[in-house]
Design an enzyme around this catalytic site. Structure first.
Site, mmCIF file in Angstrom:
data_model
loop_
_atom_site.group_PDB
_atom_site.id
_atom_site.type_symbol
_atom_site.label_atom_id
_atom_site.label_comp_id
_atom_site.label_asym_id
_atom_site.label_seq_id
_atom_site.Cartn_x
_atom_site.Cartn_y
_atom_site.Cartn_z
ATOM 1 N N HIS A 136 16.067 17.525 92.415
ATOM 2 C CA HIS A 136 16.145 17.027 93.552
ATOM 3 C C HIS A 136 17.112 17.814 94.631
ATOM 4 O O HIS A 136 17.984 18.337 94.254
ATOM 5 C CB HIS A 136 16.646 15.700 93.784
ATOM 6 C CG HIS A 136 16.087 14.761 94.826
ATOM 7 N ND1 HIS A 136 16.704 14.896 96.222
ATOM 8 C CD2 HIS A 136 15.258 13.870 95.026
ATOM 9 C CE1 HIS A 136 16.183 14.234 97.098
ATOM 10 N NE2 HIS A 136 15.045 13.479 96.218
ATOM 11 N N HIS A 137 16.382 18.079 95.656
ATOM 12 C CA HIS A 137 17.226 18.824 96.923
ATOM 13 C C HIS A 137 18.569 18.428 97.031
ATOM 14 O O HIS A 137 19.381 19.136 97.570
ATOM 15 C CB HIS A 137 16.338 19.011 97.898
ATOM 16 C CG HIS A 137 16.311 20.238 98.895
ATOM 17 N ND1 HIS A 137 17.735 21.004 98.713
ATOM 18 C CD2 HIS A 137 15.500 21.204 99.310
ATOM 19 C CE1 HIS A 137 17.415 22.026 99.330
ATOM 20 N NE2 HIS A 137 16.216 22.214 99.700
#
Length: 466
Positions: A136-137
């Site tokens: 996930h960013h």
């Protein structure tokens, strides 16, 4: 317990604002076979991945967003939820691999577990296999993610990212101590002027960024709503060719990459029967503000610039020169500094306010930015996983903020890879976009080593044979 910064949490808020997006970033490592025993591979990959604390942690959110989410250890971590096995259908070519990868990137990561997945992919042609990493960013930006994920490789070292030992920059000269009050006043005056200049530059940059977000781009098929399905394509070009272009025209690797993207988008618009305009392709270009000693810190340290890529120009040299000029202007305008200042200032605001603001802003329709182009330096020497050589390293960017396409650029060994993600319905010609990038780099390389002349139309033509 460590809290997310405002920027890190912003990626969670942006994902939550649009049910059609998954804000995970990824990379595919293609390896020369044969594949090791899966159980052995799983054990080793799990050991290497979980050596990074963030990959052993889950998010604990606060009721009503009264505080920033916190990273806490997952005492029930089950590796089988994260390291998975897949096989692509025959003939196991790039088309099959990329279609499968697009399917994987469409789905959001489960926030009840650590926010990453590792897929071991079998069935590739020529006795090859692959590893797809998805995180996930909110965990990391492109630079940090590349360093973190490279820990999967044998004998990982940060020195793999350096083409050669850099010369240490000379630090600022400190003023000599003096008892003369006039010297004190002079130093104070110079310092205040410097601060005022930096503040003015950041303010100018903030106005540029605001204008870029508020002014809509020219209407085209490049803008519009997105679905929750994706297409993915890649192309790799010779880094030697890119560096030759840089030396010949006095530009950067990023300039060459953006010029190639420009030419391919122009071709795409023309192929669709649309006329490219100066305002057709305002592009979100993330800029790293990460110091070298924080290369592998699991967080986001980026600012942004919003240049127009010159799709209105047909000549490749003019495209390259205009990209260079516009990027230079964007850097000098204070956009990078403004983004950094705004993010730093946001960290001082109570989290419930920033969370509400991000959710609200990301739900609003935005028509100013058309695409994303992010460039990340990767390892400059070839890597191995359990003795198997990584022969290709391909980036996968996310799609968000109502963008229909996104392009990630990653250097690896002697190649520069472009990973292109697109909305499934809006970009059926994503493969052509990749082909156009390759063609544009090849043409610039030919112009760099050959001779050219002006044509009656005012463009440049290559003269073969000197």
């Amino acid at each position: 317990m460590e809290q997310l910064t405002t920027l890190d949490a912003g990626f969670l808020q942006a994902e939550g604002a649009d049910r059609h997006v998954s804000l995970a970033i990824g990379a595919i490592a293609v390896l020369a076979g044969p594949m090791p025993d899966f159980e052995t591979l799983t054990t080793e990959l799990a050991h290497r991945i979980t050596s990074v604390p963030r990959f052993r942690q889950i998010l604990r959110t606060q009721p009503l967003d009264l505080g920033a989410p916190q990273w806490v250890d997952d005492d029930s971590l089950d590796i089988s939820h994260h390291v998975r096995r897949a096989a692509v259908p025959r003939p196991g070519d790039d088309a099959a691999l990329f279609r499968w990868a697009a399917d994987v990137m469409e789905h959001r990561l489960d926030r009840d577990r650590p926010l990453w997945e590792c897929w071991v992919v079998e069935g590739l042609a020529h006795n090859r296999w692959a590893i797809l990493i998805k995180i996930h960013h909110c965990i990391a930006d492109g630079v940090a993610a590349t360093h973190l994920l490279s820990r999967l490789c044998d004998g990982f070292s940060d020195s793999a990212f350096e083409p050669e030992a850099p010369t240490a920059p000379r630090g600022p000269r400190l003023p000599a101590l003096t008892l003369n009050p006039m010297d004190w006043l002079t130093t104070a005056w110079r310092t205040s002027c410097g601060v005022t200049s930096a503040t003015a530059q950041a303010l100018h940059g903030a106005l540029d960024l605001a204008g870029g977000l508020l002014r809509p781009a020219a209407t085209s098929s490049l803008t519009g709503p997105v679905t929750d399905m994706r297409r993915y394509a890649t192309v790799e070009v010779s880094l030697h060719d890119v560096e030759t272009i840089c030396q010949r025209f006095g530009v950067t690797v990023n300039d060459v990459a953006l010029a190639a993207i420009t030419d391919s988008f122009r071709t795409m618009l023309l192929r669709r029967g649309e006329q490219p305009h100066r305002t057709s392709l305002r592009t979100l270009v993330p800029v790293s503000v990460r110091s070298r000693d924080a290369a592998d810190r699991a967080d986001n340290r980026v600012s942004v610039m919003l240049p127009f890529l010159p799709v209105e120009k047909s000549d490749p040299i003019q495209q390259l020169q205009t990209v260079h000029a516009r990027m230079t202007r964007a850097k000098g305008s204070g956009q990078r500094q403004a983004g950094n200042v705004l993010i730093s200032a946001a960290n001082a605001i109570p989290f419930p306010i920033t969370a509400w603001a991000v959710r609200t802003l990301t739900r609003l329709p935005q028509r100013g930015v058309v695409t994303l182009a992010t460039n990340v330096p990767g390892p400059r020497r070839r890597m191995k996983v359990l003795g198997r050589e990584v022969i290709r390293l391909l980036p996968i960017p996310p799609l968000a903020l109502q963008l229909r396409t996104g392009i990630a650029i990653l250097s690896y060994a002697d190649h520069l890879a472009f990973g292109i993600i697109g909305d499934y319905d809006a970009t059926p010609d994503v493969d052509e976009l990749a082909v156009g990038i390759e063609r544009a780099v090849k043409r610039l390389a030919e112009l760099s080593t050959g001779h050219w002349r002006s044509t009656p139309a005012g463009t440049l033509a290559l003269v073969q044979g000197g």
